[in-house]
Design an enzyme around this catalytic site. Structure first.
Site, short mmCIF file in Angstrom:
data_model
loop_
_atom_site.label_atom_id
_atom_site.label_comp_id
_atom_site.label_asym_id
_atom_site.label_seq_id
_atom_site.Cartn_x
_atom_site.Cartn_y
_atom_site.Cartn_z
CG ASP A 74 -6.21 8.83 1.72
OD1 ASP A 74 -6.77 7.84 1.21
OD2 ASP A 74 -5.13 9.29 1.31
CD GLU A 140 -5.52 6.20 -3.85
OE1 GLU A 140 -5.30 5.89 -5.03
OE2 GLU A 140 -5.94 7.33 -3.51
#
Length: 395
Positions: A74, A140
């Site tokens: 991400d 994350e």
């Protein structure tokens, strides 16, 4: 060292990843892309778990360590594409750099260790010891280390290599991060008669000032102190409309050192609150950790307290020194240093106690920036680092 063909391949893989938007909760396409890639390069399996993490593994023909290369898929969003000189998802190359969202944080590293793993298998086949694993972790940016818990539960790795930006150094420690919430509770009344109520904003201001007098935690082994910084504040009702506020909430960012626990972080703050409540009847306050909850692209909910521990490994460990010497033998000059920001290592090393180091291209302060980039020379070099780590740990 990479030849020209290998440089082209890792460069184009990096560009392909940058071209796939993958904000937190929207990693499905990039996870599928890397899944197909890793299976094509010889991995035994590449699974998507409940959170949407990509977890790939391949076993050698001799027993040995399970070695995990961890990177998150991400990125933070692009909030103002018009402010970029380069298309955030164009992966344009200019002056020896690839530009785009996630180039530093951390699609450059994702591409490098995926390619390095493929080349390692092309050269060695199954002729290695242990198990080589690659993880593409989701969310994350919102929850450092939380989705990684599912990865380590599946793989039980013996060693983890984090691919976060390290300026081409080897990171042996990391400050953790906590998000603290300070709340005060007052009594509402009309602002023309404030003595009839208790103003929650005045109360929180006194506590904020008292918190500022507390000395920060210090550990000379770490990259920075255990700072606590106020990041936002709001009161209710808002707007006030002639009402003394009955509630106020402040949020703090607290950087964590090795060994700090939830209890040790809260204890000195609670002591301040207890002392001030004893001195000022009517003051009511609470300190706690923020809780977060997000929806994964799989539909699964990911939730956690925002407390992500720091960690430290002994830089003199044989396996770290072996990797350092192998990289140095290739002509590189890494230093053994520590991260000042938070990574998935908060889970692997901080929570689970799994030996962990970080190695990645680019600089921490390029993450999340406009016109984010990764230098091609560093992309190629970090691929050599990952190959060296595989040769050392899976020999």
């Amino acid at each position: 060292m990479l030849n020209e063909s290998q440089k082209t391949q890792v460069r184009e893989l990096c560009r392909d990843l940058i071209k796939i938007p993958s904000n937190s909760g929207q990693e499905k396409e990039i996870a599928g892309y890397l899944q197909t890639y890793l299976l094509s390069r010889g991995f035994d399996e590449a699974r998507i778990d409940d959170y949407g993490n990509l977890v790939a593994r391949v076993r050698g023909n001799r027993p040995g360590k399970c070695v995990l290369f961890d990177g998150h898929l991400d990125t933070v969003p692009v909030t103002d594409a018009a402010g970029w000189k380069h298309d955030p998802y164009g992966a344009q190359i200019e002056d020896g750099r690839i530009y785009g969202r996630g180039a530093t944080d951390m699609k450059g590293a994702d591409a490098a260790f995926a390619f390095a793993a493929g080349e390692f298998l092309r050269c060695h086949g199954r002729d290695f010891s242990g198990e080589l694993c690659v993880a593409g972790v989701v969310h994350e940016e919102r929850f450092e280390g939380v989705a990684a818990r599912a990865v380590s539960a599946m793989l039980h790795p013996d060693v983890v290599i984090i691919g976060e930006a390290s300026e081409m150094n080897i990171k042996c420690s990391q400050r953790g991060r906590a998000e603290l919430v300070l709340e005060t509770f007052g009594v509402p009344c009309h602002s023309s008669n404030p003595e009839k109520g208790v103003n929650a904003v005045y109360a929180i201001c006194r506590l904020i000032e008292a918190f500022r007098q507390l000395p920060p935690a210090v550990d000379e082994r770490m990259a920075g102190d255990g700072i606590m910084e106020l990041t936002d504040i709001r009161s209710e009702p808002y707007p006030g409309a002639s009402v003394v506020p009955e509630y106020c909430r402040a949020t703090y960012d607290r950087r964590l050192l090795v060994g700090e626990t939830r209890q040790s972080v809260l204890a000195p703050l609670q002591q301040v609150i207890d002392r001030m409540q004893a001195q000022q009847p009517g003051l009511r306050a609470r300190i706690s950790f923020s809780q977060g909850q997000e929806r994964c692209y799989t539909g699964q909910t990911i939730a956690a307290d925002r407390f992500f521990p720091g960690w430290l490994v002994d830089k003199n460990e044989d396996w770290i020194q072996d990797i350092l010497h192998r990289v140095q033998s290739m002509g590189y000059t890494p230093q053994l240093t520590g991260y000042s920001f938070c990574t998935n290592g908060s889970h692997y090393a901080g929570e689970a106690g799994i030996p962990c180091i970080g190695m990645g291209p680019s600089r921490e302060n390029l993450a999340h920036t406009i016109d984010e980039f990764v230098a091609l020379e560093e992309l190629y070099a970090i691929t050599d680092y990952y190959t060296a780590a595989m040769e050392v740990l899976l020999k």
